[in-house]
Write an enzyme that holds these catalytic residues in place. Sequence first.
Site, PDB file in Angstrom:
ATOM      1  N   GLU A   1      -6.811   4.478   8.151  1.00  0.00           N
ATOM      2  CA  GLU A   1      -6.419   5.772   7.708  1.00  0.00           C
ATOM      3  C   GLU A   1      -7.614   6.257   7.349  1.00  0.00           C
ATOM      4  O   GLU A   1      -8.574   7.111   7.247  1.00  0.00           O
ATOM      5  CB  GLU A   1      -5.362   5.452   6.720  1.00  0.00           C
ATOM      6  CG  GLU A   1      -3.815   6.220   7.774  1.00  0.00           C
ATOM      7  CD  GLU A   1      -2.955   5.348   6.658  1.00  0.00           C
ATOM      8  OE1 GLU A   1      -2.556   5.132   5.743  1.00  0.00           O
ATOM      9  OE2 GLU A   1      -2.024   4.493   7.357  1.00  0.00           O
TER      10      GLU A   1
ATOM     11  N   GLY B   1       2.263  -1.086   4.452  1.00  0.00           N
ATOM     12  CA  GLY B   1       2.399   0.125   3.743  1.00  0.00           C
ATOM     13  C   GLY B   1       3.986   0.511   3.906  1.00  0.00           C
ATOM     14  O   GLY B   1       4.487   0.001   2.674  1.00  0.00           O
ATOM     15  N   GLY B   2       4.720   1.478   5.205  1.00  0.00           N
ATOM     16  CA  GLY B   2       6.508   2.160   4.462  1.00  0.00           C
ATOM     17  C   GLY B   2       7.009   1.106   3.805  1.00  0.00           C
ATOM     18  O   GLY B   2       7.436   1.628   2.947  1.00  0.00           O
TER      19      GLY B   2
ATOM     20  N   GLY C   1       1.876   2.059  10.384  1.00  0.00           N
ATOM     21  CA  GLY C   1       3.264   3.253  10.712  1.00  0.00           C
ATOM     22  C   GLY C   1       3.815   3.453  11.864  1.00  0.00           C
ATOM     23  O   GLY C   1       4.421   4.757  11.954  1.00  0.00           O
TER      24      GLY C   1
ATOM     25  N   ASN D   1       0.692  -1.154   0.276  1.00  0.00           N
ATOM     26  CA  ASN D   1       0.215   0.342   0.336  1.00  0.00           C
ATOM     27  C   ASN D   1       0.772   0.904  -0.009  1.00  0.00           C
ATOM     28  O   ASN D   1       1.640   1.074   0.749  1.00  0.00           O
ATOM     29  CB  ASN D   1      -0.981   0.410   1.458  1.00  0.00           C
ATOM     30  CG  ASN D   1      -1.531   1.016   1.333  1.00  0.00           C
ATOM     31  OD1 ASN D   1      -2.113   1.969   0.374  1.00  0.00           O
ATOM     32  ND2 ASN D   1      -2.853   1.544   2.244  1.00  0.00           N
ATOM     33  N   TRP D   2       1.166   2.271  -0.667  1.00  0.00           N
ATOM     34  CA  TRP D   2       1.622   2.981  -1.356  1.00  0.00           C
ATOM     35  C   TRP D   2       1.368   4.626  -0.609  1.00  0.00           C
ATOM     36  O   TRP D   2       1.856   5.462  -0.631  1.00  0.00           O
ATOM     37  CB  TRP D   2       2.132   3.395  -2.803  1.00  0.00           C
ATOM     38  CG  TRP D   2       3.675   2.404  -3.347  1.00  0.00           C
ATOM     39  CD1 TRP D   2       4.244   1.109  -2.710  1.00  0.00           C
ATOM     40  CD2 TRP D   2       3.079   1.864  -4.918  1.00  0.00           C
ATOM     41  NE1 TRP D   2       4.422   0.412  -3.696  1.00  0.00           N
ATOM     42  CE2 TRP D   2       4.144   0.794  -4.601  1.00  0.00           C
ATOM     43  CE3 TRP D   2       2.547   2.162  -5.488  1.00  0.00           C
ATOM     44  CZ2 TRP D   2       4.677   0.234  -6.059  1.00  0.00           C
ATOM     45  CZ3 TRP D   2       3.109   1.718  -6.877  1.00  0.00           C
ATOM     46  CH2 TRP D   2       3.892   1.004  -7.501  1.00  0.00           C
ATOM     47  N   LYS D   3      -0.163   4.181  -0.203  1.00  0.00           N
ATOM     48  CA  LYS D   3      -0.932   5.616   0.133  1.00  0.00           C
ATOM     49  C   LYS D   3      -0.431   6.494  -0.873  1.00  0.00           C
ATOM     50  O   LYS D   3      -0.360   6.926  -1.807  1.00  0.00           O
ATOM     51  CB  LYS D   3      -0.053   5.488   1.741  1.00  0.00           C
ATOM     52  CG  LYS D   3       0.037   4.565   2.723  1.00  0.00           C
ATOM     53  CD  LYS D   3      -0.050   4.607   4.059  1.00  0.00           C
ATOM     54  CE  LYS D   3       0.437   2.938   4.901  1.00  0.00           C
ATOM     55  NZ  LYS D   3       0.596   3.092   6.259  1.00  0.00           N
TER      56      LYS D   3
ATOM     57  N   HIS E   1      -9.179   0.905   4.801  1.00  0.00           N
ATOM     58  CA  HIS E   1      -8.037   0.767   5.933  1.00  0.00           C
ATOM     59  C   HIS E   1      -8.269   1.806   7.189  1.00  0.00           C
ATOM     60  O   HIS E   1      -9.626   2.479   7.204  1.00  0.00           O
ATOM     61  CB  HIS E   1      -7.652   1.661   4.947  1.00  0.00           C
ATOM     62  CG  HIS E   1      -5.953   0.662   4.789  1.00  0.00           C
ATOM     63  ND1 HIS E   1      -5.636   2.294   6.046  1.00  0.00           N
ATOM     64  CD2 HIS E   1      -4.356   0.289   4.851  1.00  0.00           C
ATOM     65  CE1 HIS E   1      -4.093   2.125   6.507  1.00  0.00           C
ATOM     66  NE2 HIS E   1      -3.501   1.150   5.724  1.00  0.00           N
TER      67      HIS E   1
ATOM     68  N   GLU F   1      -4.792  -5.266  10.781  1.00  0.00           N
ATOM     69  CA  GLU F   1      -4.105  -4.267  11.033  1.00  0.00           C
ATOM     70  C   GLU F   1      -4.381  -4.107  11.995  1.00  0.00           C
ATOM     71  O   GLU F   1      -5.107  -2.932  12.122  1.00  0.00           O
ATOM     72  CB  GLU F   1      -4.686  -3.100   9.767  1.00  0.00           C
ATOM     73  CG  GLU F   1      -4.085  -3.933   8.376  1.00  0.00           C
ATOM     74  CD  GLU F   1      -3.906  -3.335   7.761  1.00  0.00           C
ATOM     75  OE1 GLU F   1      -2.621  -2.987   6.558  1.00  0.00           O
ATOM     76  OE2 GLU F   1      -4.232  -2.497   7.392  1.00  0.00           O
TER      77      GLU F   1
ATOM     78  N   SER G   1       3.727  -2.645  10.435  1.00  0.00           N
ATOM     79  CA  SER G   1       5.079  -2.172  10.400  1.00  0.00           C
ATOM     80  C   SER G   1       5.735  -3.535  10.252  1.00  0.00           C
ATOM     81  O   SER G   1       6.865  -4.075  10.807  1.00  0.00           O
ATOM     82  CB  SER G   1       5.107  -1.729  12.085  1.00  0.00           C
ATOM     83  OG  SER G   1       4.239  -0.369  11.943  1.00  0.00           O
TER      84      SER G   1
HETATM   85  C1  PEP Z   1      -0.795  -0.133   6.321  1.00  0.00           C
HETATM   86  O1  PEP Z   1      -1.065   0.684   5.331  1.00  0.00           O
HETATM   87  O2  PEP Z   1      -1.487  -0.601   6.053  1.00  0.00           O
HETATM   88  C2  PEP Z   1      -0.516  -0.330   6.832  1.00  0.00           C
HETATM   89  C3  PEP Z   1       0.384  -1.355   7.420  1.00  0.00           C
HETATM   90  O3  PEP Z   1       0.906   0.153   6.962  1.00  0.00           O
HETATM   91  P1  PEP Z   1       2.578   0.374   7.651  1.00  0.00           P
HETATM   92  O4  PEP Z   1       2.856  -1.168   7.319  1.00  0.00           O
HETATM   93  O5  PEP Z   1       3.332   1.106   7.490  1.00  0.00           O
HETATM   94  O6  PEP Z   1       2.391   0.099   9.034  1.00  0.00           O
END
Ligand code: PEP
Length: 256
Positions: A98, A235-236, A174, A11-13, A96, A168, A214
């Site tokens: 966010e 994500g990151g 994040g 997920n590049w957000k 999600h 999640e 993460s």
């Molecule tokens: C996400 O955006 O779904 C996520 C899990 O982000 P991160 O890996 O950065 O925690």
Amino acid sequence: MAGHKKLIIGNWKMNLGVHDASVYLHKLDVAIQGHRDVEVVVAPTALAVQPLSLQVNRHKMKLAAQNFYWRDFGAFTGEVSATQLRGLVNYGLVGHSERRHVFGEKIKDSREKVQAALRNQITPVLCIGETEHERASGEMRDVLHDQLVGGLANITSEEINDIVIAYEPVWAIGTGRNASPHDVEAAVLTIRSQIAHLFGKEKAAAVRILYGGSVTADSASDYLRIKGIDGLLVGGASLKLHEFSEIIKKAHVVVQ
Ligand code: PEP
């Protein structure tokens, strides 16, 4: 579930513009040659979905929408619908954290989006998870239950076959904080038993459940080996080519 390929979604957000997304996709394609036993999906910015859909080799990688609106067409300024994404993406993230916590999306929105995705041949990835406060006050089961049952309320026992759940925990997204594999396994058991309650044991065993929060190349294998985990939502770490391709390689190794 045994027999499935591991599913890794990046997920590049709100990162990478159209050009950078295209360059990244090309490099990722080269980096993961030979890992066809892993299903790799990236969720770029909405702007890049259409050009990347022309670029992507769908035998090797697929695209996901990070978000979409649940109406098909109409006077909804600034929104993109699942109908408009149809044919361009295979997956769509729904709920999600966010979206829920920054943009105030409600369980009802997830429910509508799950249905919009399904009627447009997009596999919804329903993201659920508790906040730190909810976990500390012993509400995790209830929160997962409400988000899951609320999100899946109107779907049929046929449609559950086409849904992916991502567990999640909000406090792990994040933040660099890791949920312990033991806690993740317990949450996944809870999720499967809630799905069994709705759709029966067989369906519950077959639903793909991902972990997200993460995840890095160092922690990926630990999560991928958890009983009941079918893949990862990243994500990151998915923004770093080397890190993300290492995660995909770890999934390839776990499958062997
Ligand atoms: C996400 O955006 O779904 C996520 C899990 O982000 P991160 O890996 O950065 O925690």
